[in-house]
Design a protein around this motif. Structure first.
Motif, short mmCIF file in Angstrom:
data_model
loop_
_atom_site.label_atom_id
_atom_site.label_comp_id
_atom_site.label_asym_id
_atom_site.label_seq_id
_atom_site.Cartn_x
_atom_site.Cartn_y
_atom_site.Cartn_z
N PRO A 102 -2.07 7.22 -0.70
CA PRO A 102 -2.88 6.15 -0.11
C PRO A 102 -2.09 4.86 0.11
O PRO A 102 -2.27 4.18 1.12
N ILE A 103 -1.20 4.53 -0.85
CA ILE A 103 -0.39 3.31 -0.71
C ILE A 103 0.62 3.48 0.42
O ILE A 103 0.84 2.57 1.22
N ASP A 104 1.23 4.68 0.49
CA ASP A 104 2.18 4.94 1.56
C ASP A 104 1.51 4.82 2.92
O ASP A 104 2.08 4.24 3.87
N ARG A 105 0.30 5.34 3.06
CA ARG A 105 -0.42 5.29 4.33
C ARG A 105 -0.67 3.85 4.78
O ARG A 105 -0.61 3.54 5.97
N ILE A 106 -0.97 3.00 3.83
CA ILE A 106 -1.23 1.59 4.18
C ILE A 106 0.07 0.88 4.50
O ILE A 106 0.18 0.19 5.52
N LEU A 107 1.08 1.04 3.64
CA LEU A 107 2.34 0.33 3.84
C LEU A 107 3.02 0.72 5.15
O LEU A 107 3.57 -0.14 5.84
#
Length: 294
Positions: A185-190
């Motif tokens: 989820p963090i990778d998708r946002i970043l």
């Protein structure tokens, strides 16, 4: 502004070490992939390239890119030196333009076979970790210096913007080449804004269509806007093969052999401008070689 020239090497070194230390610890504690070659062996040689690159550029261009930025300011070259904008906006515009320029330069080094010979040393690393982000052939470093210098003069980028851009570029290169795992989820946002390790790792796949994708180093916008974005590697991050179909032996990880790689073997494997039938043949050859290695 002479103080900027004097402090620039110390500032850049301090930031480099400040990013390097936590990323190296992260790689050791939570590695994304198992390394194929011993870290000590690779790091000794990859850092050797960094030392060669640094000594060469400092010898030939002692004032560096920041010195060119100071020259631009003193001569009022370029539109950003005469336009009536707040200083902070000029800095942001300079950084965004230089990031686009580095993206375009990266594409060019994949498109022109003679330039690809230089750049492929970066891709010939058999593993993908933070030292890969600093592993470039000295001749490529010199050409890159000239391209960025031309961009600074063309737009009139001030010295402070140039220094900030160089700091951001080296820091993000360490981050997005690191062998670390981010929660999805963090990778998708970043990755909507910046290049993450999973984003850039695709670019180091040995499949040519993946090697010729995800060119960004800092901002991820350019690949999305200009059609070179690929979300995930087709073999998955855990199973993908890093590197090229050349230089598969660990002996090519040695400093002296890395320096001669541009002059060894054909240059027709990966350049973007391959004809469709050549690209298909290359893809089949890569798949066959991968099956043999397995």
């Amino acid at each position: 502004m002479e103080w900027l020239l004097e402090l620039e090497p110390l500032v850049r070194l301090g930031v480099l070490l400040g990013v390097l230390a936590p990323m190296a610890a992260w790689e050791i504690l939570r590695p994304r992939r198992k390394l194929q070659v011993g870290k000590a062996y690779r790091w000794a040689n990859n850092w050797g390239i960094v030392v060669v690159d640094t000594l060469l550029t400092r010898l030939l261009f002692p004032a560096g890119l920041v010195g060119i930025g100071l020259l631009v300011e003193s001569r009022s070259w370029g539109p950003l030196q005469v336009v009536d904008l707040p200083a902070w906006m000029i800095v942001i515009l300079s950084i965004v333009f230089l990031d686009l320029l580095v993206w375009a330069q990266h594409v060019m080094f994949h498109a022109v076979p003679a330039l690809w010979r230089l750049h492929r040393m970066h891709h010939a690393d058999l593993d993908f970790d933070l030292t890969t982000g600093l592993r470039f052939h000295p001749l490529e470093i010199l050409l890159s210096f000239g391209i960025k210098a031309g961009g600074i003069v063309m737009i009139g980028a001030p010295a402070v913007a140039v220094l900030l851009f160089e700091i951001v570029l080296s820091s993000t290169a360490l981050f997005n080449h690191s062998n670390v795992s981010l929660p999805k989820p963090i990778d998708r946002i970043l990755r909507l804004f910046i290049v993450t390790p999973d984003f850039h790792r695709v670019h180091h796949s040995w499949h040519p269509n993946e090697t010729n994708s995800n060119f960004g180093f800092n901002l991820s916008w350019w690949d999305r806007l200009l059609g070179s974005y690929q979300d995930q590697p087709r073999d998955g991050h855990d199973n993908m093969t890093i590197g090229l179909n050349l230089f598969r032996s660990p002996r090519w990880e040695r400093l002296d052999r890395m320096l001669i790689q541009p002059f060894v073997g054909p240059a027709d494997s990966y350049p973007i401008n391959l004809r469709a039938e050549d690209r298909e043949a290359e893809r089949d050859a890569s798949d066959d070689a991968e099956k043999r290695d397995r």
